[in-house]
Design an enzyme around this catalytic site. Structure first.
Site, PDB file in Angstrom:
ATOM      1  N   ARG A 178     -60.178  44.026 -71.845  1.00  0.00           N
ATOM      2  CA  ARG A 178     -59.571  43.098 -72.801  1.00  0.00           C
ATOM      3  C   ARG A 178     -58.858  41.955 -72.100  1.00  0.00           C
ATOM      4  O   ARG A 178     -58.888  40.821 -72.555  1.00  0.00           O
ATOM      5  CB  ARG A 178     -58.593  43.860 -73.698  1.00  0.00           C
ATOM      6  CG  ARG A 178     -57.989  43.023 -74.810  1.00  0.00           C
ATOM      7  CD  ARG A 178     -57.076  43.866 -75.681  1.00  0.00           C
ATOM      8  NE  ARG A 178     -57.785  44.997 -76.273  1.00  0.00           N
ATOM      9  CZ  ARG A 178     -57.193  45.959 -76.979  1.00  0.00           C
ATOM     10  NH1 ARG A 178     -55.882  45.939 -77.145  1.00  0.00           N
ATOM     11  NH2 ARG A 178     -57.894  46.934 -77.494  1.00  0.00           N
ATOM     12  N   GLY A 226     -71.918  64.133 -79.398  1.00  0.00           N
ATOM     13  CA  GLY A 226     -71.624  65.310 -78.597  1.00  0.00           C
ATOM     14  C   GLY A 226     -70.223  65.260 -78.030  1.00  0.00           C
ATOM     15  O   GLY A 226     -69.472  64.311 -78.263  1.00  0.00           O
ATOM     16  N   ALA A 251     -64.635  62.193 -71.008  1.00  0.00           N
ATOM     17  CA  ALA A 251     -65.031  61.284 -69.939  1.00  0.00           C
ATOM     18  C   ALA A 251     -65.061  61.959 -68.573  1.00  0.00           C
ATOM     19  O   ALA A 251     -66.023  61.817 -67.820  1.00  0.00           O
ATOM     20  CB  ALA A 251     -64.072  60.093 -69.921  1.00  0.00           C
ATOM     21  N   LYS A 260     -66.331  65.433 -87.143  1.00  0.00           N
ATOM     22  CA  LYS A 260     -65.552  66.284 -86.222  1.00  0.00           C
ATOM     23  C   LYS A 260     -64.170  65.691 -85.989  1.00  0.00           C
ATOM     24  O   LYS A 260     -63.185  66.430 -85.831  1.00  0.00           O
ATOM     25  CB  LYS A 260     -66.324  66.498 -84.922  1.00  0.00           C
ATOM     26  CG  LYS A 260     -66.465  65.283 -84.023  1.00  0.00           C
ATOM     27  CD  LYS A 260     -65.347  65.155 -82.990  1.00  0.00           C
ATOM     28  CE  LYS A 260     -65.504  63.865 -82.193  1.00  0.00           C
ATOM     29  NZ  LYS A 260     -64.416  63.720 -81.191  1.00  0.00           N
ATOM     30  N   ARG A 276     -57.050  63.053 -78.487  1.00  0.00           N
ATOM     31  CA  ARG A 276     -56.199  62.157 -79.287  1.00  0.00           C
ATOM     32  C   ARG A 276     -56.193  62.527 -80.764  1.00  0.00           C
ATOM     33  O   ARG A 276     -55.175  62.348 -81.436  1.00  0.00           O
ATOM     34  CB  ARG A 276     -56.635  60.705 -79.083  1.00  0.00           C
ATOM     35  CG  ARG A 276     -58.096  60.429 -79.282  1.00  0.00           C
ATOM     36  CD  ARG A 276     -58.440  59.012 -78.878  1.00  0.00           C
ATOM     37  NE  ARG A 276     -59.871  58.812 -78.833  1.00  0.00           N
ATOM     38  CZ  ARG A 276     -60.448  57.661 -78.578  1.00  0.00           C
ATOM     39  NH1 ARG A 276     -59.719  56.593 -78.344  1.00  0.00           N
ATOM     40  NH2 ARG A 276     -61.757  57.546 -78.560  1.00  0.00           N
ATOM     41  N   GLU A 328     -59.358  57.741 -83.984  1.00  0.00           N
ATOM     42  CA  GLU A 328     -60.398  57.347 -84.941  1.00  0.00           C
ATOM     43  C   GLU A 328     -60.370  58.220 -86.182  1.00  0.00           C
ATOM     44  O   GLU A 328     -60.825  57.813 -87.248  1.00  0.00           O
ATOM     45  CB  GLU A 328     -61.765  57.388 -84.256  1.00  0.00           C
ATOM     46  CG  GLU A 328     -61.900  56.284 -83.211  1.00  0.00           C
ATOM     47  CD  GLU A 328     -63.304  56.183 -82.636  1.00  0.00           C
ATOM     48  OE1 GLU A 328     -63.950  57.230 -82.484  1.00  0.00           O
ATOM     49  OE2 GLU A 328     -63.728  55.061 -82.327  1.00  0.00           O
TER      50      GLU A 328
END
Length: 554
Positions: free
Chosen positions: A258, A360, A364, A414, A476, A502
């Protein structure tokens, strides 16, 4: 086929090459037919006006390829070519193929008879067409070549013409021969010093010089190029991990941040210490501020953007994406205000050639360690294979799926179920189980109504991802759910966990979309009300238990 008959085909080819009478008759008939029915075009024919032995190295799409390529050579230059041994099983067909220039090869084996036949033909002054891919590649970009063409070029010292044929893969459908446009392009001949007994390494090196010229002819005809250059927009943990994986898979990658300050920080450290500390960026990864990334000419553009920020990111790049670039979406959620899936939203606004998504358990650090398995979803079979191969080379277990709706809906579901479980956990594990089950069930029913495949939710993209997310202590969505269940206002949660959740964004959109479609959305609607601050966690859990009792009574 017995060895005596196999040898008879090789002996005929070594002595006679092509039956001139059959060759002339076939060419007199097939050339006008190709020109009219297939709108046959031949480019670069002047490059084949050479004397002496000649090798033609070409891609392979269809049984028609030898005829299409042979028709691009001068009339005085009949062409021999290799064909799989199975085509010679029937005697009548073997006889015709042999007289028209074919000689058998055992695919997947070291076939010294075929190598010797090809060598003798070229040394006698004939033309031989070799398909270095080793088999027909019916779609997508070209495959990796075998070293046989390099070996033949070194043994004979003959010029090699790189050639490409496009369109023959669309001609045959069952026994039907359809009128599809066929194009052939011949490149300038390449020559190499002669070596009687070249090593495997030398043969591979020469093949590696020939094949890019075949790819050049292929791309000039409009064939799908291989993936070489990519950009990942979004330098969070998952965006950084995907950039590393793409680089390991053989691509040149730009990682877009960014701010210029963040880009400089990553470049100087050689790693993304904010989000993926300890993971070194490979040399092919270059870090740029997003505004400095040149999108035109890229083969792949990845958006590693939270769902809430996706509209802004798409608006910034929509008119810069070329029609030959593919998009890979790493977003898991729905897009406001209509609750569209990311692939649907991007597909309406970006002129990319095709779109894929990644589902899936997207953790990371595990992905870059080589211990992860993911699901690649795309309606484009060519893109599924191209990207799948890249991730395979990078060390991932990469499932392929055509169910884009299912993979994306499973990702959104999910997040919602993990958020629900964590928010209900302060009221007991039973409450957490009820919350996750009800939200998951409502999401699946809604997804199936949108065209998803139920099996996607029982696999890695569904239950697999849900399990990993619920169990991850630092996830998160789990952390956001825990704060939500303790009474923290939803607006304050992203700042507390340091990232966007999210699930918080997706649940109200899922509830609205499910209700608008006429589906059962009691659990989703209650969770959405909790997120908006209209009810507290205790009232929400009580509502979940009422719903469960009513379902049991029904």
């Amino acid at each position: 086929m017995d060895s005596a008959r196999l040898q008879s085909y090789h002996q005929y080819t070594r002595r006679h090459g092509v039956n001139r009478i059959l060759y002339i008759l076939a060419r007199i008939f097939m050339t006008p037919f190709f020109l009219t029915y297939f709108r046959y075009t031949r480019t670069g024919r002047e490059h084949a006006r050479l004397r002496g032995g000649l090798i033609v190295a070409a891609n392979h799409r269809s049984f028609l390829d030898p005829f299409a390529i042979g028709g691009a050579l001068p009339w005085r230059r009949p062409m021999n070519y290799v064909a799989k041994v199975e085509l010679f099983e029937r005697r009548w067909r073997g006889w015709i193929l042999s007289r028209l220039g074919a000689f058998p090869i055992r695919r997947g084996e070291s076939d010294e008879d075929s190598v010797e036949t090809a060598r003798r033909l070229v040394e006698r002054g004939g033309a031989v067409c070799i398909f270095p891919e080793g088999t027909r590649i019916r779609s997508g970009s070209l495959a990796e070549p075998k070293r046989g063409v390099g070996r033949l070029a070194l043994q004979t010292g003959a010029p090699v013409i790189p050639a490409a044929v496009l369109g023959t893969e669309h001609v045959r459908r069952g026994w039907r021969i359809r009128p599809r446009r066929v194009k052939v392009r011949l490149g300038r001949a390449m020559t190499f010093p002669r070596a009687e007994d070249p090593s495997r390494g030398l043969a591979s090196t020469v093949t590696a010089r020939i094949w890019p010229n075949v790819e050049l002819q292929w791309e000039d005809l409009g064939g799908l190029p291989p993936m070489r250059r990519a950009a990942v927009i979004g330098a969070g943990s998952w965006g950084t991990a995907v950039a590393v994986l793409l680089a390991r898979g053989g691509l040149e990658v730009q990682l877009a941040t960014r701010s210029a300050a963040h880009a400089a920080e990553i470049e100087e450290a050689g790693e993304n210490r904010r989000y993926l500390e300890g993971v070194r960026l490979p040399d092919p990864v270059r870090v740029r501020q997003a505004s400095e990334v040149e999108l035109a000419g890229l083969d792949l553009i990845c958006l590693a953007i939270p769902s809430g920020s996706l509209p802004q990111a798409v608006g910034a790049i929509a008119d810069k994406v070329g029609s030959r670039s593919a998009m890979l979406l790493l977003t898991k959620g729905l897009i406001a205000p209509l609750g569209q899936l990311p692939a649907e939203y991007v597909g309406e606004r970006v002129r990319a050639r095709s779109i894929a998504c990644l589902g899936g358990p997207a953790h990371a650090r595990e992905a870059v360690s080589g211990s992860a398995a993911l699901v690649l979803g795309s309606a484009d079979a060519d893109l599924r294979e191209q990207l799948g191969v890249v991730f395979d080379r990078a060390g991932l277990v990469c499932e392929r799926s055509r169910d884009v709706v299912g993979v994306e809906m499973a990702g959104a579901a999910k997040n919602a179920a993990a958020l629900a479980a964590a928010a209900a956990e302060p009221h007991g594990l039973n409450a957490a189980g009820i919350a996750a089950a009800q939200v998951w069930r409502e999401c699946i029913e809604h997804a199936i109504g949108r065209g998803a495949d139920l099996s996607t939710f029982s696999g890695l993209a569904g239950v697999g991802d849900l399990t990993a997310t619920v169990m991850a202590p630092s996830g998160r969505n789990r952390r956001a759910g825990e704060l939500l269940g303790r009474g923290t206002p939803a607006a304050e949660i992203p700042a507390k966990i340091g990232q966007a959740s999210e699930g918080l964004d997706a649940v109200p959109l899922l509830a609205a979309a499910t209700s608008a479609a006429g589906g059962d959305a009691e659990a989703l609607s209650g969770l959405a009300a909790l997120i908006r601050g209209e009810i507290d966690a205790e009232a929400w859990v009580a509502g979940l238990r009422r719903v469960e009792r009513s379902r049991k009574a029904a």
